[in-house]
Design a protein around this motif. Structure first.
Motif, PDB file in Angstrom:
ATOM      1  N   CYS A   1      88.053  90.416  71.704  1.00  0.00           N
ATOM      2  CA  CYS A   1      86.994  89.587  71.150  1.00  0.00           C
ATOM      3  C   CYS A   1      87.382  88.113  71.231  1.00  0.00           C
ATOM      4  O   CYS A   1      88.514  87.743  70.925  1.00  0.00           O
ATOM      5  CB  CYS A   1      86.757  89.989  69.698  1.00  0.00           C
ATOM      6  N   PHE A   2      86.418  87.292  71.651  1.00  0.00           N
ATOM      7  CA  PHE A   2      86.597  85.843  71.720  1.00  0.00           C
ATOM      8  C   PHE A   2      85.538  85.206  70.832  1.00  0.00           C
ATOM      9  O   PHE A   2      84.369  85.594  70.885  1.00  0.00           O
ATOM     10  CB  PHE A   2      86.410  85.327  73.152  1.00  0.00           C
ATOM     11  N   GLY A   3      85.907  84.230  70.042  1.00  0.00           N
ATOM     12  CA  GLY A   3      84.946  83.564  69.175  1.00  0.00           C
ATOM     13  C   GLY A   3      85.137  82.061  69.185  1.00  0.00           C
ATOM     14  O   GLY A   3      86.247  81.568  69.369  1.00  0.00           O
ATOM     15  N   ARG A   4      84.041  81.347  69.007  1.00  0.00           N
ATOM     16  CA  ARG A   4      84.071  79.891  68.922  1.00  0.00           C
ATOM     17  C   ARG A   4      83.106  79.459  67.834  1.00  0.00           C
ATOM     18  O   ARG A   4      82.031  80.031  67.658  1.00  0.00           O
ATOM     19  CB  ARG A   4      83.650  79.233  70.236  1.00  0.00           C
ATOM     20  N   LEU A   5      83.480  78.434  67.104  1.00  0.00           N
ATOM     21  CA  LEU A   5      82.644  77.849  66.074  1.00  0.00           C
ATOM     22  C   LEU A   5      82.147  76.503  66.584  1.00  0.00           C
ATOM     23  O   LEU A   5      82.930  75.701  67.092  1.00  0.00           O
ATOM     24  CB  LEU A   5      83.467  77.665  64.796  1.00  0.00           C
ATOM     25  N   PHE A   6      80.831  76.271  66.472  1.00  0.00           N
ATOM     26  CA  PHE A   6      80.222  75.031  66.941  1.00  0.00           C
ATOM     27  C   PHE A   6      79.568  74.311  65.769  1.00  0.00           C
ATOM     28  O   PHE A   6      78.932  74.942  64.932  1.00  0.00           O
ATOM     29  CB  PHE A   6      79.134  75.323  67.987  1.00  0.00           C
ATOM     30  N   ALA A   7      79.708  72.998  65.733  1.00  0.00           N
ATOM     31  CA  ALA A   7      79.010  72.158  64.759  1.00  0.00           C
ATOM     32  C   ALA A   7      77.852  71.493  65.484  1.00  0.00           C
ATOM     33  O   ALA A   7      78.042  70.867  66.527  1.00  0.00           O
ATOM     34  CB  ALA A   7      79.951  71.110  64.183  1.00  0.00           C
ATOM     35  N   VAL A   8      76.642  71.645  64.944  1.00  0.00           N
ATOM     36  CA  VAL A   8      75.446  71.094  65.570  1.00  0.00           C
ATOM     37  C   VAL A   8      74.942  69.937  64.712  1.00  0.00           C
ATOM     38  O   VAL A   8      74.634  70.123  63.530  1.00  0.00           O
ATOM     39  CB  VAL A   8      74.350  72.170  65.724  1.00  0.00           C
ATOM     40  N   ASN A   9      74.879  68.763  65.303  1.00  0.00           N
ATOM     41  CA  ASN A   9      74.382  67.582  64.607  1.00  0.00           C
ATOM     42  C   ASN A   9      72.888  67.437  64.855  1.00  0.00           C
ATOM     43  O   ASN A   9      72.441  67.484  65.991  1.00  0.00           O
ATOM     44  CB  ASN A   9      75.090  66.318  65.111  1.00  0.00           C
TER      45      ASN A   9
ATOM     46  N   GLN B   1      76.037  67.570  56.030  1.00  0.00           N
ATOM     47  CA  GLN B   1      77.010  68.351  56.801  1.00  0.00           C
ATOM     48  C   GLN B   1      76.304  68.903  58.044  1.00  0.00           C
ATOM     49  O   GLN B   1      75.120  69.222  57.993  1.00  0.00           O
ATOM     50  CB  GLN B   1      77.549  69.520  55.977  1.00  0.00           C
ATOM     51  N   PRO B   2      77.029  69.041  59.152  1.00  0.00           N
ATOM     52  CA  PRO B   2      76.395  69.641  60.336  1.00  0.00           C
ATOM     53  C   PRO B   2      76.136  71.130  60.104  1.00  0.00           C
ATOM     54  O   PRO B   2      76.695  71.739  59.193  1.00  0.00           O
ATOM     55  CB  PRO B   2      77.437  69.434  61.441  1.00  0.00           C
ATOM     56  N   GLU B   3      75.293  71.706  60.936  1.00  0.00           N
ATOM     57  CA  GLU B   3      75.047  73.134  60.926  1.00  0.00           C
ATOM     58  C   GLU B   3      76.150  73.799  61.737  1.00  0.00           C
ATOM     59  O   GLU B   3      76.494  73.330  62.815  1.00  0.00           O
ATOM     60  CB  GLU B   3      73.711  73.394  61.632  1.00  0.00           C
ATOM     61  N   TYR B   4      76.715  74.893  61.247  1.00  0.00           N
ATOM     62  CA  TYR B   4      77.773  75.592  61.962  1.00  0.00           C
ATOM     63  C   TYR B   4      77.253  76.909  62.518  1.00  0.00           C
ATOM     64  O   TYR B   4      76.574  77.663  61.830  1.00  0.00           O
ATOM     65  CB  TYR B   4      78.977  75.844  61.045  1.00  0.00           C
ATOM     66  N   TRP B   5      77.593  77.168  63.787  1.00  0.00           N
ATOM     67  CA  TRP B   5      77.208  78.384  64.480  1.00  0.00           C
ATOM     68  C   TRP B   5      78.442  79.042  65.069  1.00  0.00           C
ATOM     69  O   TRP B   5      79.373  78.360  65.505  1.00  0.00           O
ATOM     70  CB  TRP B   5      76.228  78.069  65.606  1.00  0.00           C
ATOM     71  N   LYS B   6      78.451  80.371  65.077  1.00  0.00           N
ATOM     72  CA  LYS B   6      79.571  81.121  65.652  1.00  0.00           C
ATOM     73  C   LYS B   6      79.062  81.897  66.862  1.00  0.00           C
ATOM     74  O   LYS B   6      78.084  82.643  66.773  1.00  0.00           O
ATOM     75  CB  LYS B   6      80.155  82.090  64.634  1.00  0.00           C
ATOM     76  N   LEU B   7      79.751  81.713  67.982  1.00  0.00           N
ATOM     77  CA  LEU B   7      79.476  82.450  69.203  1.00  0.00           C
ATOM     78  C   LEU B   7      80.622  83.435  69.390  1.00  0.00           C
ATOM     79  O   LEU B   7      81.792  83.039  69.339  1.00  0.00           O
ATOM     80  CB  LEU B   7      79.397  81.494  70.394  1.00  0.00           C
ATOM     81  N   GLU B   8      80.295  84.708  69.563  1.00  0.00           N
ATOM     82  CA  GLU B   8      81.333  85.727  69.691  1.00  0.00           C
ATOM     83  C   GLU B   8      81.035  86.626  70.884  1.00  0.00           C
ATOM     84  O   GLU B   8      79.916  87.109  71.037  1.00  0.00           O
ATOM     85  CB  GLU B   8      81.394  86.563  68.415  1.00  0.00           C
TER      86      GLU B   8
END
Length: 105
Positions: free
Chosen positions: A11-19, A29-36
């Motif tokens: 499994c690979f995961g990344r957390l992204f902050a969306v402005n 605060q930015p919105e946080y999204w997780k891509l897995e």
């Protein structure tokens, strides 16, 4: 009676902050999204000791697109190739995969 097909997942995961554009409140605060990405492989002796590796984190990468990003990706590949089990999985074809994008905050 059917044969049980054993498998191993990676499994690979990344957390992204969306402005968001526009007005910002004082405590914005930015919105946080997780891509897995989950890859499932049929059992193979090449990665029999995969559990021995444990959790691996490539850390944070803030390099810009272009030469700095290419160098970062080359370093990640070097880390993967330093583990025979991960190198074998990189060359294998998964039997199943799943991609998920979810809000993380």
């Amino acid at each position: 009676m059917g044969l049980e097909r054993r498998s191993t997942g990676l499994c690979f995961g990344r957390l992204f902050a969306v402005n968001e554009a526009g007005e910002r409140e004082p405590h914005w605060q930015p919105e946080y999204w997780k891509l897995e990405l989950q890859l499932v492989f049929a059992e193979d002796p090449a990665w029999a000791d995969l559990d021995r590796i444990g959790f691996q984190c490539t850390g944070f990468d803030y390099n810009e697109i272009g030469e700095p990003r290419i160098a970062s990706l080359a370093e990640i590949r070097r880390v993967i190739e330093s583990y025979p089990q991960l190198a074998a999985m990189r060359r294998a074809q998964p039997i199943r995969s799943d991609l998920a994008l979810d809000r993380a905050d």
